[in-house]
Design an enzyme around this catalytic site. Structure first.
Site, mmCIF file in Angstrom:
data_model
loop_
_atom_site.group_PDB
_atom_site.id
_atom_site.type_symbol
_atom_site.label_atom_id
_atom_site.label_comp_id
_atom_site.label_asym_id
_atom_site.label_seq_id
_atom_site.Cartn_x
_atom_site.Cartn_y
_atom_site.Cartn_z
ATOM 1 N N THR A 161 47.505 39.562 42.535
ATOM 2 C CA THR A 161 46.104 39.363 42.194
ATOM 3 C C THR A 161 45.514 40.718 41.827
ATOM 4 O OG1 THR A 161 45.821 37.400 43.533
ATOM 5 C CG2 THR A 161 43.833 38.634 43.053
ATOM 6 N N PHE A 194 42.381 43.029 41.500
ATOM 7 C CA PHE A 194 41.018 43.202 41.981
ATOM 8 C C PHE A 194 40.395 44.368 41.215
ATOM 9 C CE2 PHE A 194 43.201 41.207 45.487
ATOM 10 C CZ PHE A 194 42.248 40.395 46.093
#
Ligand code: PEP
Ligand code: MN
Length: 666
Positions: free
Chosen positions: A558, A560
């Protein structure tokens, strides 16, 4: 045996516990470890553990099975994080979720040489400077080091470049003299079993880097750490540097397996010195990378601006370019290990586009960071708040990302929605926010992209890619056969589909976040309920990991972004994004509804040699069939005219939003 004292234990109670133990034949030593006070009872005494546990002031009694007690994981389960430096140089942490790289020449040879090396390794991202001033050489005729002069040169170089220094102490007599000049003492391999030296250095209160002796067993090495700790220091970093075997091709044999073994036995951080382990320049980087892959908390590496001219260990010293390459490779490998390379904390600096990044704080100790945060909050909007906001609960993946960027113990604020992060930053409750924008499997988090347009005063100042490793988490007493219900965020279920398909009878209950699912088990304590979430969440709630790595695709990341508030056209971001070489920018634009208008924009980027790393179109809310383009571009190293390219691009677009420029995460 270890007697853990209760929180409010009185001096009198401690005295009585001591008398009780001494009467039964134990040697007694009091220590403070973490929150708890501890009395270590050593020797061949005999005591009734139940009786001892009942004495006033005793929290519990741990009968360790290891001869080293203070260094043992049986005594202290959580990893020790050692802080080096602080004061005139930034504080740097070793251990936890960071990879810390120490670098420098084998020996300090001159003022110029150490300064040149310090500047160079710092530029590549090393955070602590090494170098020998007293050299324990095998031959009495070899260069023995510059002594105290060398140490003075090294301290000056460390201060000039904002790095703590570590250097070897070879005799107990020198420890006092060196104390004011060093940030960390090194005990060399040859001196690992010099117990008088260990006792003296342990008393100095400075962190210690303890090399493993070339013929020492792991137990002997840990007992040497025990000497240091029993003398008073809590801050010991173990360093594997190769042991003597029958193999002669390399200088020593790097004992890679010692890393996971020691990590299991002890709570102390473990780093590796690939330079002395292999002794041949070409093998240093592969061995160093293997050490990181085996779980080492960092490396110490010999680097010389001109290794051919080095007065000692030239053949194993890296050229500057090789060290730079090694650092890049570590940066790429770190996320696989769930870690982040700790980069050089810099003093306040202004980067391209006028973004101001104040000093340190990721590396600074949390108390100082908290205090600074409080002072800055008190100072109002002029200061930068050190708190970072994230969405979710303790143990959430976003919190892991936050820890990787800002460090363990850094001040943090949990909010319950994505706009909540933007609001906290806008209102100054947080100096930065950590926002998920993209997953490698499921794509963009559009809600967050849209927020940038609604919050024009917020900019992106950093980026982090977090590897998502899902675990099946349950109560300590549960096992896989007792599970009937599994809770997680729907994304957690989607990403673990193959694993879940093997258990068709399980009922899946969606939750708001993965961490909420874990919290619910902690609350219910039901043996039949499990959660899918990260290992960090299991730790926060004291639960057990039943299965690790259950995601279908191990390449699950992921992305960020770190956000901060703009002041004028600048973004004042807090802490510690480390050495900031801006190399990526994010923009959003729309184009006129006519043939070739997107092409005209892309042509500008192409002609200026700017690589597109992302291009996505999104419907404009409230304007059916009109689209915004979300673009990430790489900024080449020497792109001085990057902002004029942006100005030119703006003339070809209809709406244009510059979301920020930052250093790309690998
Ligand atoms: C050193 O790090 O400078 C050194 C001499 O290493 P070791 O003690 O591991 O040989
Ligand atoms: Mn050396």
């Amino acid at each position: 045996m270890i007697v853990v004292l209760s929180k409010g234990v009185s001096e009198r109670e401690k005295e009585l516990i001591g008398i009780y133990l001494k009467d039964r034949g134990f040697g007694v030593r009091e220590q403070t470890l973490g929150e708890a006070g501890i009395i270590g009872a050593s020797g061949k005494g005999v005591a009734d553990i139940r009786e001892l546990s009942l004495l006033p002031g005793v929290e519990r009694v741990a009968a360790t099975t290891k001869p080293y007690e203070l260094a043992s994981r049986e005594t202290k389960n959580e990893d020790t994080i050692v802080t080096v430096g602080g004061g005139s140089v930034p504080a740097v942490k070793i251990g936890g979720s960071r990879i810390t790289v120490i670098a420098g020449p084998c020996a300090v040879e001159s003022r110029e040489q150490i300064l040149e090396t310090a500047a160079m390794i710092r530029e590549s991202g090393a955070v602590i400077l090494r170098g020998g001033a007293y050299k324990p050489r095998t031959s009495p005729y070899s260069f023995q080091g510059l002594g105290i002069k060398g140490l003075e040169y090294m301290k000056a170089a460390g201060e000039a470049c904002g790095m703590p220094i570590v250097t070897e102490v070879v005799s107990p007599e020198l420890a006092n003299q060196m104390n004011d000049l060093v940030d960390m003492f090194q005990i060399g391999a040859r001196n690992m079993q010099n117990y008088e030296l260990l006792k003296k250095v342990g008393l100095m209160g400075k962190p210690v880097l303890l090399k493993r002796g070339p013929s020492a067993t792991i137990e002997e090495w840990l007992l040497s750490a025990e000497y240091l700790m029993a003398s008073g220091t809590k801050d010991v970093v173990l360093c594997e540097r190769g042991i003597r075997t029958f193999e002669t091709y390399t200088r020593n044999t790097l004992d890679i397996s010692a890393i996971p073994v020691v990590k299991g036995l002890s709570h102390l951080p473990v780093i590796v010195d690939p330079s002395h382990a292999v002794g041949i320049r070409a093998m240093v980087s592969p061995a160093g990378l293997a050490a990181i892959a085996a779980g080492a908390d960092g490396l110490t590496v010999e680097v010389h601006p001109r290794p051919d001219e080095a007065l000692s260990d030239g053949p194993q010293s890296l050229f500057p370019g090789q060290f730079e390459k090694l650092m890049r490779d570590i940066e790429a490998l770190a996320p696989v290990m769930g870690k982040e390379l700790l980069r050089t904390p810099k003093p306040r600096l202004t980067i391209q586009g006028g973004i101001t990044l104040p000093a340190v704080s990721a590396a600074a100790d949390s108390q100082a960071a908290e205090q600074q945060g409080a002072e800055q909050k008190a100072a109002g909007s002029a200061g930068v708040c050190e708190t970072a906001a994230y969405c979710g609960e303790a143990g959430a993946y976003a919190e892991q990302a936050l820890t990787r960027v800002f460090g363990e113990g850094s001040p943090r604020l949990a909010v319950d929605s994505f706009p909540g992060i933007f609001n906290a930053v806008l209102e100054g409750k947080a100096g930065a926010g950590v926002v998920p924008v993209e997953n490698s499997q499921t794509g963009s988090v559009h809600e967050n992209y849209d927020l940038f347009l609604r919050y024009p005063d917020i900019a992106i100042v950093g980026e982090l890619k977090l590897r998502i490793v899902h675990c099946l988490i349950a109560d300590e007493r549960a096992d896989i056969d007792s599970i009937r219900i599994v809770r997680s965020h729907p994304q957690g279920f989607a990403q673990c589909k193959e694993f879940l398909d093997k258990h068709p009878d399980w009922v899946l209950e969606p939750s708001t976040t993965t961490a909420t699912a874990v919290a619910s088990i902690a609350r219910d304590g039901a043996l039949k309920v499990a959660a899918i979430a990260g290992e960090a969440a299991a730790k926060v709630y004291g639960l057990k990991v039943l299965r690790e790595g259950i995601e279908t695709n191990p390449l699950n990341y992921t992305r960020f972004v770190i956000i901060a508030r703009k002041q004028g056209d600048k973004a004042a971001a807090p802490p510690s994004l480390g050495t900031v070489k801006v190399n990526k920018a994010s923009l959003v634009f729309s184009v006129r509804d006519e043939p070739g208008s997107l092409f005209a924009c892309l042509r500008i980027l192409s002609e200026k040699g700017l690589n597109l790393s992302k291009l996505e179109s999104r419907p404009i809310q409230g304007k059916p069939w009109e689209y915004l383009f979300y673009v990430d571009v790489s900024i080449p190293e020497n792109a001085e005219d990057f902002h004029s390219v942006m100005d030119e691009l703006k003339t070809k677009t209809r709406d244009f939003y510059f979301l920020g420029e930052y250093r790309a995460s690998l």
